[in-house]
Design a protein around this motif. Structure first.
Motif, PDB file in Angstrom:
ATOM      1  N   THR A   1     -10.058  -1.384  -0.003  1.00 41.96           N
ATOM      2  CA  THR A   1     -11.442  -1.495  -0.656  1.00 41.96           C
ATOM      3  C   THR A   1     -11.735  -2.943  -1.483  1.00 41.96           C
ATOM      4  OG1 THR A   1     -11.806   0.896  -0.667  1.00 41.96           O
ATOM      5  CG2 THR A   1     -13.481  -0.670  -1.976  1.00 41.96           C
ATOM      6  N   ASP A   2     -10.665  -3.066  -2.253  1.00 43.28           N
ATOM      7  CA  ASP A   2     -10.367  -4.366  -2.915  1.00 43.28           C
ATOM      8  C   ASP A   2     -10.370  -5.544  -2.190  1.00 43.28           C
ATOM      9  OD1 ASP A   2     -10.661  -2.714  -5.259  1.00 43.28           O
ATOM     10  OD2 ASP A   2      -8.602  -2.911  -5.897  1.00 43.28           O
TER      11      ASP A   2
ATOM     12  N   THR B   1       0.765  -1.225   0.028  1.00 45.90           N
ATOM     13  CA  THR B   1       0.169   0.043   0.279  1.00 45.90           C
ATOM     14  C   THR B   1       1.079   1.153   0.119  1.00 45.90           C
ATOM     15  OG1 THR B   1      -0.107  -0.105   2.511  1.00 45.90           O
ATOM     16  CG2 THR B   1      -1.852  -1.143   1.124  1.00 45.90           C
TER      17      THR B   1
ATOM     18  N   LYS C   1      -4.941   7.582  -1.870  1.00 43.75           N
ATOM     19  CA  LYS C   1      -5.774   6.931  -3.016  1.00 43.75           C
ATOM     20  C   LYS C   1      -5.462   5.429  -3.202  1.00 43.75           C
ATOM     21  CE  LYS C   1      -6.943  11.184  -5.608  1.00 43.75           C
ATOM     22  NZ  LYS C   1      -6.653  11.906  -6.989  1.00 43.75           N
ATOM     23  N   LYS C   2      -4.123   5.262  -3.215  1.00 42.77           N
ATOM     24  CA  LYS C   2      -3.535   3.954  -3.626  1.00 42.77           C
ATOM     25  C   LYS C   2      -3.928   3.004  -2.411  1.00 42.77           C
ATOM     26  CE  LYS C   2       0.394   1.180  -4.278  1.00 42.77           C
ATOM     27  NZ  LYS C   2       1.984   1.087  -4.393  1.00 42.77           N
TER      28      LYS C   2
ATOM     29  N   LYS D   1      -6.729   3.443  -0.361  1.00 45.05           N
ATOM     30  CA  LYS D   1      -8.192   3.111  -0.377  1.00 45.05           C
ATOM     31  C   LYS D   1      -8.594   2.468  -1.329  1.00 45.05           C
ATOM     32  CE  LYS D   1     -12.391   5.797  -0.898  1.00 45.05           C
ATOM     33  NZ  LYS D   1     -13.236   7.052  -1.144  1.00 45.05           N
ATOM     34  N   ILE D   2      -7.847   2.207  -2.482  1.00 47.47           N
ATOM     35  CA  ILE D   2      -8.238   1.185  -3.558  1.00 47.47           C
ATOM     36  C   ILE D   2      -7.807  -0.077  -2.974  1.00 47.47           C
ATOM     37  CG2 ILE D   2      -7.539   0.335  -5.774  1.00 47.47           C
ATOM     38  CD1 ILE D   2      -7.196   3.385  -6.668  1.00 47.47           C
TER      39      ILE D   2
END
Length: 209
Positions: free
Chosen positions: A194-195, A63, A187-188, A190-191
């Motif tokens: 979330t994934d 991350t 942003k990275k 969060k992605i």
């Protein structure tokens, strides 16, 4: 007749007493089973949250956002000879070209994640600390220093090279932060989070604090 009535009363009393005792024992058993089920449910939820947190911690390296760079510095030092009339003469100027590479890393501390999982609605609420700079490394072992100008009188202390690099490192860090490097890291993260939770069937909301 009186003896029969007394025996009958005693028998009925004992039957009633036994029924009350059985009822009390049954009630206690039901309560204990209910408490055990509630405790087991809470334990399972706590264990699941702990397991997910541990899995997310393993994603820490994935991350982080890394920025690699190469930099060139022109460094000057000189000696001056003061003359009357506020005129100085530079008589031992040294100019060096310093080439080096390095990297910046930004990310968050996943150990401080706040996670709420709702098994019934399959909702996952995640709160994370905002990203910060984790590493700012100049690979000085690989640097190249070239003499552009100098003479036997020139004095260029080796520590000056390190000071120049450290100054440029800090300047580069500030420039990248102003360009939105930390927001890109958020942003990275969060992605990725979330994934990961979505792969376990959750609808995910992520907030940074």
């Amino acid at each position: 007749m009186k003896r029969l009535n007394v025996k009958k009363i005693i028998r009925n009393f004992l039957v009633a007493l036994i029924c009350v005792i059985v009822g009390i024992v049954g009630g206690i058993t039901v309560l204990m089973n209910t408490d055990s089920e509630i405790f087991a449910e809470k334990t399972n939820k706590t264990s699941e949250v702990a397991l997910v947190k541990e899995s997310l911690k393993e994603l820490s390296e994935w991350t982080t956002l890394k920025y690699e760079y190469e930099n060139v510095i022109v460094s000057r030092t000189s000696k001056t000879l003061p003359l009357p009339g506020n005129h100085d003469i530079n008589y031992a100027e040294a100019i060096k070209l310093i080439e080096y590479s390095g990297y910046l890393k930004a990310g968050t501390n996943l150990k401080e994640i706040q996670l709420i999982l709702d098994e019934e609605t399959k909702q996952a609420s995640v709160k994370l600390p905002k990203s910060q700079i984790l590493d700012n490394v100049a690979e000085t072992k690989k640097m190249k220093v070239e003499d552009i100008k100098g003479n036997i009188l020139s004095d260029y202390p080796p520590q000056t090279i390190i000071d120049e690099i450290n100054s440029n490192k800090k300047q580069l860090e500030e420039e990248k932060i102003n360009q939105g490097f930390l927001e890109e890291a958020d942003k990275k993260i969060k992605i990725m989070v979330t994934d990961f939770l979505a792969s376990h069937g959750y609808v995910v909301s992520v907030e940074f604090y």
